[in-house]
Scaffold this active site. Structure first.
Site, PDB file in Angstrom:
ATOM      1  N   CYS A 134      19.108 -15.795 -75.827  1.00 58.72           N
ATOM      2  CA  CYS A 134      18.589 -16.850 -74.963  1.00 58.72           C
ATOM      3  C   CYS A 134      19.314 -18.160 -75.294  1.00 58.72           C
ATOM      4  O   CYS A 134      20.502 -18.285 -75.047  1.00 58.72           O
ATOM      5  CB  CYS A 134      17.074 -16.946 -75.133  1.00 58.72           C
ATOM      6  SG  CYS A 134      16.248 -18.191 -74.130  1.00 58.72           S
ATOM      7  N   ASP A 182      15.921 -10.412 -64.946  1.00 60.70           N
ATOM      8  CA  ASP A 182      16.107 -11.799 -65.365  1.00 60.70           C
ATOM      9  C   ASP A 182      16.806 -12.530 -64.215  1.00 60.70           C
ATOM     10  O   ASP A 182      18.025 -12.730 -64.215  1.00 60.70           O
ATOM     11  CB  ASP A 182      16.943 -11.842 -66.641  1.00 60.70           C
ATOM     12  CG  ASP A 182      16.872 -13.172 -67.360  1.00 60.70           C
ATOM     13  OD1 ASP A 182      16.412 -14.160 -66.743  1.00 60.70           O
ATOM     14  OD2 ASP A 182      17.286 -13.231 -68.537  1.00 60.70           O
ATOM     15  N   HIS A 213      14.074 -10.852 -69.252  1.00 58.95           N
ATOM     16  CA  HIS A 213      14.555 -11.700 -70.334  1.00 58.95           C
ATOM     17  C   HIS A 213      13.936 -11.251 -71.655  1.00 58.95           C
ATOM     18  O   HIS A 213      12.833 -10.730 -71.693  1.00 58.95           O
ATOM     19  CB  HIS A 213      14.149 -13.148 -70.031  1.00 58.95           C
ATOM     20  CG  HIS A 213      14.900 -14.165 -70.806  1.00 58.95           C
ATOM     21  ND1 HIS A 213      16.207 -14.505 -70.534  1.00 58.95           N
ATOM     22  CD2 HIS A 213      14.525 -14.943 -71.849  1.00 58.95           C
ATOM     23  CE1 HIS A 213      16.604 -15.453 -71.372  1.00 58.95           C
ATOM     24  NE2 HIS A 213      15.599 -15.727 -72.177  1.00 58.95           N
TER      25      HIS A 213
END
Length: 245
Positions: A134, A182, A213
């Site tokens: 991330c 995502d 995600h």
């Protein structure tokens, strides 16, 4: 397995350093999610150490006051559709230091300082890689654009908004991992592939069906996907070994 050390940058960073048993095959920087240097990230550094690598996980969000919130609860709220809209303002408030215009450049410089630390360690044999998740995925891309000595990069669900001209500075293979659900990153992936191709980068993007995600985060039951996490880990291990040979 590891210990907390300090890395000198424009500030003093705490970083978790995990050492393998025996002589390291090389070294790797492990960059955390937006939740900071939590135990989950330390465990990934330990896993890399278990594979024979000197692994360094810096705390790049030391300016964020995580003590003001229940991080696990906020994370759960953000990934639960029923509570996401309520949690998003809390996250924005928590991450206010990231809104500073200089944050991106400073953070990239701090990651580069971590690279220099590992590169200078004799046991690393001047072989350093990076992986991140991330927030950390984004800064894995960023490090690759500014550090020509980097051996390989493994961004997990990170943003890469660099131009094709900026991406031309990447000299190592980049293996990136995404979840099909995502939507934010999926919407920009084709354009990233185009820019990477124009820049001549050895770029591989693996998209896992049915995942969103943070599919690698086994501490988040709302996002974790064991099959995708296992497959991506095997790819990372194999490609890292090749790069460090």
């Amino acid at each position: 397995m590891g210990e907390v050390i300090q890395i000198k940058t424009d500030q003093i960073l705490d970083a978790y350093l995990a050492r393998p048993d025996g002589q390291p095959k090389g070294a790797i920087i492990v960059i955390h999610e937006v939740w900071g240097l939590v135990d989950h990230i330390k465990s990934i550094a330990d896993r890399f150490a278990g594979e024979g690598y000197l692994a360094l996980a810096p705390n790049l969000l030391f300016e964020v006051d995580f003590s003001s919130v229940d991080v696990a609860d906020l994370q759960r709220q953000l990934f639960d559709p029923k509570s996401r809209s309520e949690a998003q303002p809390k996250l924005r408030a928590l991450m206010a230091p990231m809104q500073d215009p200089s944050f991106g450049a400073k953070t990239t410089d701090r990651v580069k300082a971590c690279f220099e630390y590992l590169y200078s360690q004799p046991e690393a044999k001047e072989k350093v890689a990076v992986s991140g998740f991330c927030f950390g995925g984004s800064y894995s891309f960023a490090l690759a654009t500014v550090e020509p000595r980097l051996k390989i990069a493994f961004p997990f669900y990170g943003h890469a908004d660099q131009t094709a001209e900026e991406l031309k500075h990447i000299t190592c293979p980049v293996y990136a991992f995404y979840g099909e659900k995502d939507e934010n990153l999926m919407g920009s992936l084709d354009d990233l592939k185009k820019r990477m191709s124009e820049a001549g980068v050895d770029f591989m993007a693996k998209v896992y069906e049915g995942c969103g995600h943070a599919f690698f985060n086994d501490t988040n039951p709302l996002t974790y996907n064991q099959q995708a996490a296992t497959d991506s880990w095997e790819i990372v291990k194999n490609e890292l070994q090749t790069a460090m040979a």
